[in-house]
Design a protein around this motif. Structure first.
Motif, PDB file in Angstrom:
ATOM      1  N   MET A   1      34.676  31.302  31.715  1.00  0.00           N
ATOM      2  CA  MET A   1      34.354  31.630  33.108  1.00  0.00           C
ATOM      3  C   MET A   1      35.318  32.693  33.633  1.00  0.00           C
ATOM      4  O   MET A   1      36.495  32.686  33.285  1.00  0.00           O
ATOM      5  CB  MET A   1      34.468  30.371  33.990  1.00  0.00           C
ATOM      6  N   GLY A   2      34.793  33.552  34.466  1.00  0.00           N
ATOM      7  CA  GLY A   2      35.630  34.665  34.880  1.00  0.00           C
ATOM      8  C   GLY A   2      36.257  34.491  36.255  1.00  0.00           C
ATOM      9  O   GLY A   2      36.139  33.438  36.879  1.00  0.00           O
ATOM     10  N   ILE A   3      36.917  35.559  36.650  1.00  0.00           N
ATOM     11  CA  ILE A   3      37.478  35.576  38.001  1.00  0.00           C
ATOM     12  C   ILE A   3      36.554  36.405  38.878  1.00  0.00           C
ATOM     13  O   ILE A   3      36.081  37.461  38.458  1.00  0.00           O
ATOM     14  CB  ILE A   3      38.882  36.233  38.017  1.00  0.00           C
ATOM     15  N   VAL A   4      36.300  35.931  40.093  1.00  0.00           N
ATOM     16  CA  VAL A   4      35.496  36.722  41.020  1.00  0.00           C
ATOM     17  C   VAL A   4      36.286  36.906  42.315  1.00  0.00           C
ATOM     18  O   VAL A   4      36.938  35.984  42.796  1.00  0.00           O
ATOM     19  CB  VAL A   4      34.109  36.074  41.274  1.00  0.00           C
ATOM     20  N   VAL A   5      36.250  38.144  42.827  1.00  0.00           N
ATOM     21  CA  VAL A   5      36.849  38.422  44.136  1.00  0.00           C
ATOM     22  C   VAL A   5      35.698  38.628  45.110  1.00  0.00           C
ATOM     23  O   VAL A   5      34.871  39.515  44.916  1.00  0.00           O
ATOM     24  CB  VAL A   5      37.736  39.685  44.102  1.00  0.00           C
ATOM     25  N   GLN A   6      35.618  37.783  46.114  1.00  0.00           N
ATOM     26  CA  GLN A   6      34.566  37.924  47.115  1.00  0.00           C
ATOM     27  C   GLN A   6      35.188  38.368  48.433  1.00  0.00           C
ATOM     28  O   GLN A   6      36.230  37.863  48.825  1.00  0.00           O
ATOM     29  CB  GLN A   6      33.889  36.569  47.368  1.00  0.00           C
ATOM     30  N   LYS A   7      34.526  39.295  49.106  1.00  0.00           N
ATOM     31  CA  LYS A   7      35.030  39.699  50.419  1.00  0.00           C
ATOM     32  C   LYS A   7      34.000  39.346  51.485  1.00  0.00           C
ATOM     33  O   LYS A   7      32.801  39.606  51.317  1.00  0.00           O
ATOM     34  CB  LYS A   7      35.318  41.204  50.439  1.00  0.00           C
ATOM     35  N   TYR A   8      34.457  38.725  52.549  1.00  0.00           N
ATOM     36  CA  TYR A   8      33.564  38.398  53.668  1.00  0.00           C
ATOM     37  C   TYR A   8      33.973  39.233  54.880  1.00  0.00           C
ATOM     38  O   TYR A   8      35.132  39.205  55.298  1.00  0.00           O
ATOM     39  CB  TYR A   8      33.622  36.899  53.987  1.00  0.00           C
ATOM     40  N   GLY A   9      33.030  39.964  55.427  1.00  0.00           N
ATOM     41  CA  GLY A   9      33.299  40.836  56.568  1.00  0.00           C
ATOM     42  C   GLY A   9      33.396  40.062  57.874  1.00  0.00           C
ATOM     43  O   GLY A   9      33.110  38.857  57.922  1.00  0.00           O
ATOM     44  N   GLY A  10      33.797  40.767  58.922  1.00  0.00           N
ATOM     45  CA  GLY A  10      34.026  40.148  60.224  1.00  0.00           C
ATOM     46  C   GLY A  10      32.854  39.343  60.751  1.00  0.00           C
ATOM     47  O   GLY A  10      33.023  38.261  61.326  1.00  0.00           O
TER      48      GLY A  10
ATOM     49  N   ALA B   1      40.838  46.426  45.252  1.00  0.00           N
ATOM     50  CA  ALA B   1      42.160  46.555  44.623  1.00  0.00           C
ATOM     51  C   ALA B   1      42.552  45.261  43.917  1.00  0.00           C
ATOM     52  O   ALA B   1      43.084  45.286  42.797  1.00  0.00           O
ATOM     53  CB  ALA B   1      43.205  46.928  45.674  1.00  0.00           C
ATOM     54  N   ILE B   2      42.267  44.135  44.531  1.00  0.00           N
ATOM     55  CA  ILE B   2      42.603  42.853  43.898  1.00  0.00           C
ATOM     56  C   ILE B   2      41.728  42.644  42.655  1.00  0.00           C
ATOM     57  O   ILE B   2      42.201  42.198  41.605  1.00  0.00           O
ATOM     58  CB  ILE B   2      42.451  41.689  44.905  1.00  0.00           C
ATOM     59  N   ALA B   3      40.453  43.015  42.754  1.00  0.00           N
ATOM     60  CA  ALA B   3      39.565  42.888  41.592  1.00  0.00           C
ATOM     61  C   ALA B   3      40.066  43.751  40.437  1.00  0.00           C
ATOM     62  O   ALA B   3      40.056  43.337  39.280  1.00  0.00           O
ATOM     63  CB  ALA B   3      38.136  43.273  41.978  1.00  0.00           C
ATOM     64  N   VAL B   4      40.549  44.964  40.761  1.00  0.00           N
ATOM     65  CA  VAL B   4      41.098  45.845  39.722  1.00  0.00           C
ATOM     66  C   VAL B   4      42.291  45.159  39.064  1.00  0.00           C
ATOM     67  O   VAL B   4      42.397  45.068  37.844  1.00  0.00           O
ATOM     68  CB  VAL B   4      41.522  47.206  40.321  1.00  0.00           C
TER      69      VAL B   4
ATOM     70  N   ALA C   1      38.603  41.519  37.629  1.00  0.00           N
ATOM     71  CA  ALA C   1      37.618  40.529  38.073  1.00  0.00           C
ATOM     72  C   ALA C   1      36.323  41.199  38.512  1.00  0.00           C
ATOM     73  O   ALA C   1      36.262  42.406  38.688  1.00  0.00           O
ATOM     74  CB  ALA C   1      38.202  39.747  39.251  1.00  0.00           C
ATOM     75  N   GLN C   2      35.296  40.380  38.718  1.00  0.00           N
ATOM     76  CA  GLN C   2      34.074  40.867  39.365  1.00  0.00           C
ATOM     77  C   GLN C   2      34.348  41.015  40.853  1.00  0.00           C
ATOM     78  O   GLN C   2      35.164  40.276  41.398  1.00  0.00           O
ATOM     79  CB  GLN C   2      32.984  39.819  39.262  1.00  0.00           C
ATOM     80  N   CYS C   3      33.628  41.920  41.503  1.00  0.00           N
ATOM     81  CA  CYS C   3      33.867  42.108  42.936  1.00  0.00           C
ATOM     82  C   CYS C   3      32.561  42.013  43.709  1.00  0.00           C
ATOM     83  O   CYS C   3      31.580  42.673  43.373  1.00  0.00           O
ATOM     84  CB  CYS C   3      34.525  43.472  43.162  1.00  0.00           C
TER      85      CYS C   3
ATOM     86  N   ILE D   1      35.297  52.500  47.246  1.00  0.00           N
ATOM     87  CA  ILE D   1      34.401  52.990  46.195  1.00  0.00           C
ATOM     88  C   ILE D   1      35.152  53.934  45.259  1.00  0.00           C
ATOM     89  O   ILE D   1      34.971  53.903  44.045  1.00  0.00           O
ATOM     90  CB  ILE D   1      33.184  53.678  46.817  1.00  0.00           C
ATOM     91  N   GLU D   2      36.034  54.750  45.831  1.00  0.00           N
ATOM     92  CA  GLU D   2      36.865  55.619  44.982  1.00  0.00           C
ATOM     93  C   GLU D   2      37.645  54.782  43.977  1.00  0.00           C
ATOM     94  O   GLU D   2      37.726  55.108  42.798  1.00  0.00           O
ATOM     95  CB  GLU D   2      37.875  56.387  45.841  1.00  0.00           C
ATOM     96  N   LEU D   3      38.204  53.699  44.485  1.00  0.00           N
ATOM     97  CA  LEU D   3      39.011  52.821  43.643  1.00  0.00           C
ATOM     98  C   LEU D   3      38.155  52.155  42.566  1.00  0.00           C
ATOM     99  O   LEU D   3      38.520  52.104  41.393  1.00  0.00           O
ATOM    100  CB  LEU D   3      39.641  51.756  44.549  1.00  0.00           C
ATOM    101  N   ALA D   4      36.993  51.674  42.977  1.00  0.00           N
ATOM    102  CA  ALA D   4      36.090  51.012  42.021  1.00  0.00           C
ATOM    103  C   ALA D   4      35.674  51.997  40.934  1.00  0.00           C
ATOM    104  O   ALA D   4      35.626  51.660  39.753  1.00  0.00           O
ATOM    105  CB  ALA D   4      34.875  50.470  42.754  1.00  0.00           C
ATOM    106  N   GLN D   5      35.414  53.242  41.342  1.00  0.00           N
ATOM    107  CA  GLN D   5      35.000  54.251  40.373  1.00  0.00           C
ATOM    108  C   GLN D   5      36.136  54.561  39.402  1.00  0.00           C
ATOM    109  O   GLN D   5      35.948  54.625  38.193  1.00  0.00           O
ATOM    110  CB  GLN D   5      34.577  55.526  41.100  1.00  0.00           C
ATOM    111  N   LYS D   6      37.332  54.714  39.961  1.00  0.00           N
ATOM    112  CA  LYS D   6      38.485  55.069  39.127  1.00  0.00           C
ATOM    113  C   LYS D   6      38.704  54.028  38.028  1.00  0.00           C
ATOM    114  O   LYS D   6      39.017  54.370  36.897  1.00  0.00           O
ATOM    115  CB  LYS D   6      39.710  55.170  40.037  1.00  0.00           C
ATOM    116  N   TYR D   7      38.537  52.762  38.361  1.00  0.00           N
ATOM    117  CA  TYR D   7      38.799  51.702  37.381  1.00  0.00           C
ATOM    118  C   TYR D   7      37.525  51.108  36.804  1.00  0.00           C
ATOM    119  O   TYR D   7      37.564  50.113  36.097  1.00  0.00           O
ATOM    120  CB  TYR D   7      39.672  50.609  38.012  1.00  0.00           C
ATOM    121  N   ASN D   8      36.396  51.734  37.153  1.00  0.00           N
ATOM    122  CA  ASN D   8      35.109  51.294  36.642  1.00  0.00           C
ATOM    123  C   ASN D   8      34.845  49.798  36.880  1.00  0.00           C
ATOM    124  O   ASN D   8      34.494  49.054  35.959  1.00  0.00           O
ATOM    125  CB  ASN D   8      34.995  51.644  35.154  1.00  0.00           C
TER     126      ASN D   8
END
Ligand code: ASP
Ligand code: MG
Length: 399
Positions: A1-10, A159-162, A166-168, A215-222
């Motif tokens: 099982m993997g690690i997942v980072v979930q973000k919940y907006g305001g 950044a935490i997912a990178v 983990a999955q984001c 998105i820049e960050l996600a792209q940089k680290y794929n």
């Protein structure tokens, strides 16, 4: 099982009821076997309300103190969510940026993430805890609290997912990324996936679903990023590298518009590189961001130059320009909309611009300025033509 980072907006954590709902969803995910890190934004309009409080003290609050104030919003939602999880019987712990060594550089109010202490996060996950992190904040070299810019918790999450490989998953109040803003075009289609580059272009052009830097960050680290609703099973959109372009894929993925710019024309400029670089140098020395530029062909050694800037910078820009040229040489056009089409398919498909300009001509849509990149064409058109242009182009390219 993997690690997942979930973000919940305001909006997902706007009330205690909603926080409990998020806790249920997060708890179920943990039970399914994944290790879960949750990044939260401040509840509802909290950040706006805090800014408003600061502005009641002064129009120009001290930047260090403003960051200290704004960071409290995310701390409230993080601790409440951890509390909710614990009251439901889950083992959970909340952390501020300071506690997980989220180090940032740069200025207050728009800091950049440098690194994160991944060990601390990993240790809590290994202990079986659900980790809740306050988004949007960091700590600089002086040990002061910083923030990442409005909407910055997306970037905290990526950044935490990178860091954790983990999955984001980003949960917001929209069910995914659309080819066109559905408020402008009701038949807009939801995209099941979109390439990083396309998403970056669209978000810098006015599609405000995600913080561009995330998105820049996600792209940089794929790192693929899923965007959708947490409250339903409706499928959202996966932002990732789209490589296997098939024959049927469209040249255009999305369309974005923005009414936030104004065009300025400066007439009778001597056609030499010194006077042109002097003009743009003066403007950039005030950190005014110039976007579209066009120049007429020289006649008798004289050119006219038009360019766009954000509306908010108009007064400052005009005062700089009036120092270098006569008032009669300056004109302002506030009636512009930046209209952009975006698609990585454009790299391999020719004739896209031709199709667009033909339709504009047939429908009497005047194009005032044009810029392009490898995957984007942007035109400045009249604001009154916006909805018509959206409809015609969306229909033509099946958006
Ligand atoms: N709460 C912050 C804001 O409203 C950060 C975020 O929501 O991502 O901008
Ligand atoms: Mg947001």
């Amino acid at each position: 099982m993997g690690i997942v980072v979930q973000k919940y907006g305001g909006s997902s954590v706007a009330t205690i009821e909603k926080i409990k709902k998020v806790a249920e969803t997060v708890g179920k995910r943990k039970e399914s076997g994944d290790s879960v890190v949750v990044v939260v934004s401040a509840m509802g309009d909290t950040t706006d309300d805090l800014i408003e409080l600061a502005n009641q003290i002064t129009e120009y609050p001290d930047k260090r103190e403003l960051d200290a104030l704004l960071s409290t919003g995310e701390m409230i939602s993080a601790s409440l969510l951890a509390m909710a999880l614990k009251s439901m019987g889950y083992d959970a712990i909340s952390y501020t940026a300071y506690q997980i060594g989220m180090r940032t550089t740069g200025q207050h109010g728009k800091s950049l993430i440098e690194d994160i202490d991944g060990e601390k996060l990993r240790k809590s996950l290994t202990e079986g805890k659900i980790v809740v992190v306050a988004g949007f904040q960091g700590v600089n070299d002086e040990g002061d609290i910083t923030t990442l810019g409005r909407g910055g918790s997306d970037t905290s999450a990526v950044a935490i997912a990178v860091k954790l490989d983990a999955q984001c998953e980003i949960y917001t109040d929209v069910d995914g990324i659309y080819s066109v803003d559905p408020r402008l075009y009701k038949n807009a289609k939801k995209l099941s996936e979109i390439d990083y580059e396309e998403m970056l272009e669209l978000s810098s052009l006015g599609a405000q679903v995600m913080h561009s830097r995330s998105i820049e960050l996600a792209q940089k680290y794929n790192i693929p990023v899923y965007v959708g609703l947490s409250t339903s099973n409706i499928k959202g959109t996966l932002i990732r590298e789209v490589t296997n372009m098939n024959m049927e894929s469209k040249p255009i993925t999305g369309l974005a518009t923005s009414d936030d710019d104004v065009a300025i024309t400066v007439k009778n400029i001597p056609y030499n590189i010194n006077s042109i670089s002097n003009l743009f140098g003066k403007i950039s020395s005030k950190r005014i961001n110039i976007d579209m530029i066009s120049q007429t062909a020289p006649i008798d050694g004289i050119v006219n130059i038009s360019f766009t800037i954000p509306k908010g910078d108009l007064n400052e820009c005009m005062s700089i320009l009036s120092e270098i040229t006569d008032k009669d040489n300056l004109s302002i056009d506030e009636d512009i909309t930046k209209f952009s089409i975006v698609g990585i398919g454009m790299k391999t498909t020719s004739g896209v611009a031709g199709r667009m300009f033909k339709l504009f001509a047939e429908n009497n849509i005047e194009v005032k300025l044009i810029t392009t990149s490898e995957i984007r064409i942007t035109c400045a058109i009249k604001t009154q033509d916006k909805l018509r242009a959206v409809k015609i182009i969306a229909e033509e390219f099946g958006l």
